[in-house]
Enzyme design. Sequence first.
Site, PDB file in Angstrom:
ATOM      1  CE  LYS A 155      53.980  69.260  75.428  1.00 52.77           C
ATOM      2  NZ  LYS A 155      52.829  70.607  75.370  1.00 52.77           N
ATOM      3  CG  HIS A 205      56.228  59.008 111.760  1.00 47.61           C
ATOM      4  ND1 HIS A 205      56.424  58.005 112.803  1.00 47.61           N
ATOM      5  CD2 HIS A 205      55.998  59.593 111.201  1.00 47.61           C
ATOM      6  CE1 HIS A 205      55.971  58.606 113.896  1.00 47.61           C
ATOM      7  NE2 HIS A 205      54.893  59.589 113.236  1.00 47.61           N
ATOM      8  CD  GLU A 216      53.774  74.480  83.551  1.00 45.15           C
ATOM      9  OE1 GLU A 216      53.994  73.387  82.842  1.00 45.15           O
ATOM     10  OE2 GLU A 216      52.520  74.467  83.238  1.00 45.15           O
TER      11      GLU A 216
HETATM   12  O1  PA5 Z   1      50.130  75.025  82.459  1.00 44.17           O
HETATM   13  C1  PA5 Z   1      50.623  74.582  81.124  1.00 44.17           C
HETATM   14  O2  PA5 Z   1      50.223  75.344  80.321  1.00 44.17           O
HETATM   15  C2  PA5 Z   1      50.732  72.756  80.531  1.00 44.17           C
HETATM   16  O3  PA5 Z   1      50.869  71.973  82.086  1.00 44.17           O
HETATM   17  C3  PA5 Z   1      49.263  72.083  80.225  1.00 44.17           C
HETATM   18  O4  PA5 Z   1      48.214  72.007  80.844  1.00 44.17           O
HETATM   19  C4  PA5 Z   1      49.257  70.806  79.848  1.00 44.17           C
HETATM   20  O5  PA5 Z   1      50.609  70.436  79.225  1.00 44.17           O
HETATM   21  C5  PA5 Z   1      48.123  69.912  79.614  1.00 44.17           C
HETATM   22  O6  PA5 Z   1      48.149  70.847  77.789  1.00 44.17           O
HETATM   23  P1  PA5 Z   1      46.744  71.029  77.097  1.00 44.17           P
HETATM   24  O7  PA5 Z   1      45.329  71.987  78.264  1.00 44.17           O
HETATM   25  O8  PA5 Z   1      47.265  72.248  76.206  1.00 44.17           O
HETATM   26  O9  PA5 Z   1      46.227  69.634  76.714  1.00 44.17           O
END
Ligand code: PA5
Length: 424
Positions: A414, A300, A279
């Site tokens: 989303k 394996h 990310e």
């Molecule tokens: O790194 C990030 O921002 C995302 O992976 C969030 O952690 C994830 O989408 C969850 O978001 P939130 O904590 O706002 O529910």
Amino acid sequence: MGLVLNRSNLKGFIDPKDMENIVPLVQKAHKDLHNKTGKGSDYVGWVNLPSSIKPAFIDELEDLGKKVQENSDCVISIGIGGSYLGIRASIEFLRDAAKIPVYYVGQNICPDYLASILDQVKDKRVTVVVISKSGTTTEPAVAFRIVKKFMLEKYGNEQLKDRIICVTDEKKGALRKIADKSGYRAFVIPDDVGGRFSILTPVGLVPLAVAGVDVRKFVAGAQAGEKEYSVKDFEKNAAYQYAAARFILSQQGKVIEVLSSFYDNMAFVCEWWKQLFGESEGKDGKGIFPASMIFSTDLHSMGQLMQDGMRNIFETFVMIEKSKRSILIPEDAENLDDFNFVAGKELDFVNKKAYQATSAAHFEGGVPNMTITIDTADAYHLGLLYYFFEKAVGISGYLSGVNPFDQPGVEAYKKKMFTLLGRK
Ligand code: PA5
């Protein structure tokens, strides 16, 4: 010993000159990170986070932990992404450290999964920790609705205040609204720390403390990491060397990094690492694809590809110097399996030989590799390891020219899902 990075299996893949040439760029990245002059600087609160954690806060967490462990048989932790992976990674890595079991929901939308968790806890005393920075993420929001109804039926409204803990933004988001209106205990996630860097905020610390993990040691390890990996001197900073090496390898077309380990309890640490690196770096058409393998199991199944497939891979092993338990391989009078040559040896000895053999074979097969070794699989070294990776990805993200602290791509699915669900 702490944490040691071995780069000897990069020989012949990274020219020492390339490593020297990158040092000024690493120094610039260091400066940008520490002076908040780089991309995404609103979200670099994690850099000095460990040292900002007050002992009084740890006392508060320990008190909360004791209370929950007395009145509950288990915890349901609700969250996804950065509000899920680090928690599960820590609990699983530390194996027997949790005093009560933790069940995870809200990290998927699978009905059979959620139904089976609710079945498992229906006769148990339950505390719920619901975690969402934005407070609006679909998966945990929907799961929380369902779990709240389950808790309401089990305990009635008044008791819920003692059994639901929220971790969210100080002011914004639906979860904050719910916590305030319902009088649930709520912990605040700092604004300047993104989800994947949030394991040392209440996102990680609250559920870990509630489950009984030694958060004091965990934070101490991260604090040691903060000190160790704030050193500007490239030669003394293993996180910077790791960041530089992976950047140089990626420039040579090694665009997949496999995080490999010889310990089953590393599986979710690998998942946490994948989110952190994927990310942070995977944007603007760039990024190293983070993959993971648990050996010797995966030798394996994926061993053939690692040894002999397309040479676009490099590998980082995470090893643990001392295993906590010792198992001796017994002598067998009949020796029908012909394995008496390892009789009397520790199982860990064999595991370490498997690692040495694998790293050498992959190196010879064209997979440059590095090894990170930590002393033992305890809370202190986990905190240290997390901080090592966080610092490394901050630097390597800046080396590749992206903003390592945003995640605009996560929004695409989303939007489409909300359209399909008919959200106004
Ligand atoms: O790194 C990030 O921002 C995302 O992976 C969030 O952690 C994830 O989408 C969850 O978001 P939130 O904590 O706002 O529910």
